[in-house]
Design an enzyme around this catalytic site. Sequence first.
Site, PDB file in Angstrom:
ATOM      1  N   LEU A 184     -65.310 -33.809 -23.216  1.00  0.00           N
ATOM      2  CA  LEU A 184     -66.314 -32.945 -22.589  1.00  0.00           C
ATOM      3  C   LEU A 184     -66.206 -32.905 -21.070  1.00  0.00           C
ATOM      4  O   LEU A 184     -65.810 -33.877 -20.434  1.00  0.00           O
ATOM      5  CB  LEU A 184     -67.724 -33.426 -22.961  1.00  0.00           C
ATOM      6  CG  LEU A 184     -68.087 -33.378 -24.442  1.00  0.00           C
ATOM      7  CD1 LEU A 184     -69.575 -33.682 -24.617  1.00  0.00           C
ATOM      8  CD2 LEU A 184     -67.763 -32.034 -25.074  1.00  0.00           C
ATOM      9  N   HIS A 195     -68.651 -27.622 -20.974  1.00  0.00           N
ATOM     10  CA  HIS A 195     -69.422 -27.921 -22.184  1.00  0.00           C
ATOM     11  C   HIS A 195     -70.897 -28.156 -21.835  1.00  0.00           C
ATOM     12  O   HIS A 195     -71.792 -27.744 -22.567  1.00  0.00           O
ATOM     13  CB  HIS A 195     -68.869 -29.176 -22.867  1.00  0.00           C
ATOM     14  CG  HIS A 195     -67.458 -29.034 -23.375  1.00  0.00           C
ATOM     15  ND1 HIS A 195     -66.401 -29.708 -22.828  1.00  0.00           N
ATOM     16  CD2 HIS A 195     -66.932 -28.290 -24.385  1.00  0.00           C
ATOM     17  CE1 HIS A 195     -65.297 -29.405 -23.479  1.00  0.00           C
ATOM     18  NE2 HIS A 195     -65.578 -28.538 -24.433  1.00  0.00           N
ATOM     19  N   GLN A 249     -55.898 -24.810 -35.241  1.00  0.00           N
ATOM     20  CA  GLN A 249     -55.760 -23.877 -34.124  1.00  0.00           C
ATOM     21  C   GLN A 249     -54.650 -24.271 -33.154  1.00  0.00           C
ATOM     22  O   GLN A 249     -54.441 -23.605 -32.155  1.00  0.00           O
ATOM     23  CB  GLN A 249     -57.098 -23.697 -33.398  1.00  0.00           C
ATOM     24  CG  GLN A 249     -57.552 -24.867 -32.568  1.00  0.00           C
ATOM     25  CD  GLN A 249     -58.906 -24.581 -31.937  1.00  0.00           C
ATOM     26  OE1 GLN A 249     -59.928 -24.480 -32.631  1.00  0.00           O
ATOM     27  NE2 GLN A 249     -58.949 -24.432 -30.625  1.00  0.00           N
ATOM     28  N   GLY A 298     -68.064 -20.220 -24.783  1.00  0.00           N
ATOM     29  CA  GLY A 298     -67.699 -19.904 -23.406  1.00  0.00           C
ATOM     30  C   GLY A 298     -66.822 -18.663 -23.301  1.00  0.00           C
ATOM     31  O   GLY A 298     -65.976 -18.406 -24.165  1.00  0.00           O
ATOM     32  N   SER A 336     -61.529 -27.597 -18.061  1.00  0.00           N
ATOM     33  CA  SER A 336     -60.848 -27.547 -19.340  1.00  0.00           C
ATOM     34  C   SER A 336     -60.497 -28.975 -19.726  1.00  0.00           C
ATOM     35  O   SER A 336     -60.201 -29.806 -18.850  1.00  0.00           O
ATOM     36  CB  SER A 336     -59.556 -26.728 -19.206  1.00  0.00           C
ATOM     37  OG  SER A 336     -58.677 -27.029 -20.271  1.00  0.00           O
ATOM     38  N   SER A 337     -60.542 -29.267 -21.006  1.00  0.00           N
ATOM     39  CA  SER A 337     -60.188 -30.615 -21.444  1.00  0.00           C
ATOM     40  C   SER A 337     -58.761 -30.940 -21.025  1.00  0.00           C
ATOM     41  O   SER A 337     -58.422 -32.086 -20.748  1.00  0.00           O
ATOM     42  CB  SER A 337     -60.324 -30.714 -22.961  1.00  0.00           C
ATOM     43  OG  SER A 337     -61.636 -30.333 -23.327  1.00  0.00           O
TER      44      SER A 337
HETATM   45  P1  AMP Z   1     -63.261 -26.589 -26.529  1.00  0.00           P
HETATM   46  O1  AMP Z   1     -63.883 -27.962 -26.621  1.00  0.00           O
HETATM   47  O2  AMP Z   1     -62.188 -26.472 -25.515  1.00  0.00           O
HETATM   48  O3  AMP Z   1     -62.891 -26.028 -27.878  1.00  0.00           O
HETATM   49  O4  AMP Z   1     -64.411 -25.652 -25.988  1.00  0.00           O
HETATM   50  C1  AMP Z   1     -65.675 -25.619 -26.591  1.00  0.00           C
HETATM   51  C2  AMP Z   1     -66.468 -24.510 -26.005  1.00  0.00           C
HETATM   52  O5  AMP Z   1     -66.591 -24.697 -24.607  1.00  0.00           O
HETATM   53  C3  AMP Z   1     -65.833 -23.131 -26.197  1.00  0.00           C
HETATM   54  O6  AMP Z   1     -66.859 -22.202 -26.507  1.00  0.00           O
HETATM   55  C4  AMP Z   1     -65.220 -22.851 -24.852  1.00  0.00           C
HETATM   56  O7  AMP Z   1     -65.093 -21.486 -24.567  1.00  0.00           O
HETATM   57  C5  AMP Z   1     -66.234 -23.506 -23.931  1.00  0.00           C
HETATM   58  N1  AMP Z   1     -65.650 -23.810 -22.635  1.00  0.00           N
HETATM   59  C6  AMP Z   1     -64.467 -24.417 -22.382  1.00  0.00           C
HETATM   60  N2  AMP Z   1     -64.247 -24.489 -21.064  1.00  0.00           N
HETATM   61  C7  AMP Z   1     -65.310 -23.908 -20.455  1.00  0.00           C
HETATM   62  C8  AMP Z   1     -65.677 -23.666 -19.095  1.00  0.00           C
HETATM   63  N3  AMP Z   1     -64.904 -24.051 -18.095  1.00  0.00           N
HETATM   64  N4  AMP Z   1     -66.844 -23.034 -18.847  1.00  0.00           N
HETATM   65  C9  AMP Z   1     -67.649 -22.642 -19.877  1.00  0.00           C
HETATM   66  N5  AMP Z   1     -67.360 -22.847 -21.177  1.00  0.00           N
HETATM   67  C10 AMP Z   1     -66.200 -23.468 -21.460  1.00  0.00           C
END
Ligand code: AMP
Length: 290
Positions: A30, A34, A57, A143, A180-181
């Site tokens: 996170l 997130h 994915q 996001g 981003s992770s």
């Molecule tokens: P993930 O854990 O990467 O699958 O992302 C989970 C959710 O967080 C998804 O809906 C992403 O689009 C959102 N997300 C990832 N990075 C960001 C960011 N920098 N700003 C806003 N939402 C994000």
Amino acid sequence: MRIIESLQEIRDICNGLKGEKVVVPTMGALHQGHVALLSKAKKFDHVIATLFVNPLQFNNSFDFNSYPDTRSKDIEIFKKNGVDILFAPRNQEMLDNNHIDAIEANKSGDIWEGSYRPGHFTGVLTIVNRIFELIKPQHAVFGVKDLQQICLIYSKLSLSHNVRIIPVKTARDNNGLAYSSRNLLLSNKGREKASIIFKALKSGKDYWNSHRDIDGLKNRIEEVLNEEASFEIQYIKVTSLSELSKLEKIDNFSGLFREEGITDYKIVMLAGYIEDIRLIDNLIVNSELF
Ligand code: AMP
């Protein structure tokens, strides 16, 4: 906060909840992006987050195996940010062939980001569909950082599950880099260099606002990205959401973004590598909200 691993248990608990449920799907590791999603979710009666690194994915096993795992830290962040239930299923049960229906992204999953990641969006939709089936939320937060993803979830899943999709603007650090992770896999230097991405996107947006010229917009972004020699461009795509809405046979995405006066969104999306880590980003050039 309750942490639930079993599918039967999450289904039973969610069936018994009165009031409005919101779900926030994540793959963990996170960051502030997130947290931005969780803060949108807070106002609903029951906040359910999910933590599942979805193997379906990933079209690259290196990417899957190197995906950061910060589970105990994540649990603290979920707790602190108002999550009532964390659904963290095990792979085996979540992917059980006897119970999982594949949701095909079809042509919409083969364009843009999807053309570089075959099968990616089918993998995403299949798991989000499963999450919606189990939790039966009225709302779900995603996001705009993953623009094609949120659009496909909206067009392919929100009607059938009667879920309202809530979009959240991309959260960025001080130098503009989208959280981003995968940023965890970059060195400090790498993160600094990656700030060229947002610099390029913003410069592109300024260019669009004064010139309204698609070819020029793409060139401008490429020029700025090339200022950073260690950024290896994979693609720059300038398009509009109508390309996707035509494939999806929906009028437009106004039901998702609900921004007055905009019938079509002009977007720039790009992907590239720094220190061998693949980063993606996008900007809607004619939106003030996203
Ligand atoms: P993930 O854990 O990467 O699958 O992302 C989970 C959710 O967080 C998804 O809906 C992403 O689009 C959102 N997300 C990832 N990075 C960001 C960011 N920098 N700003 C806003 N939402 C994000």
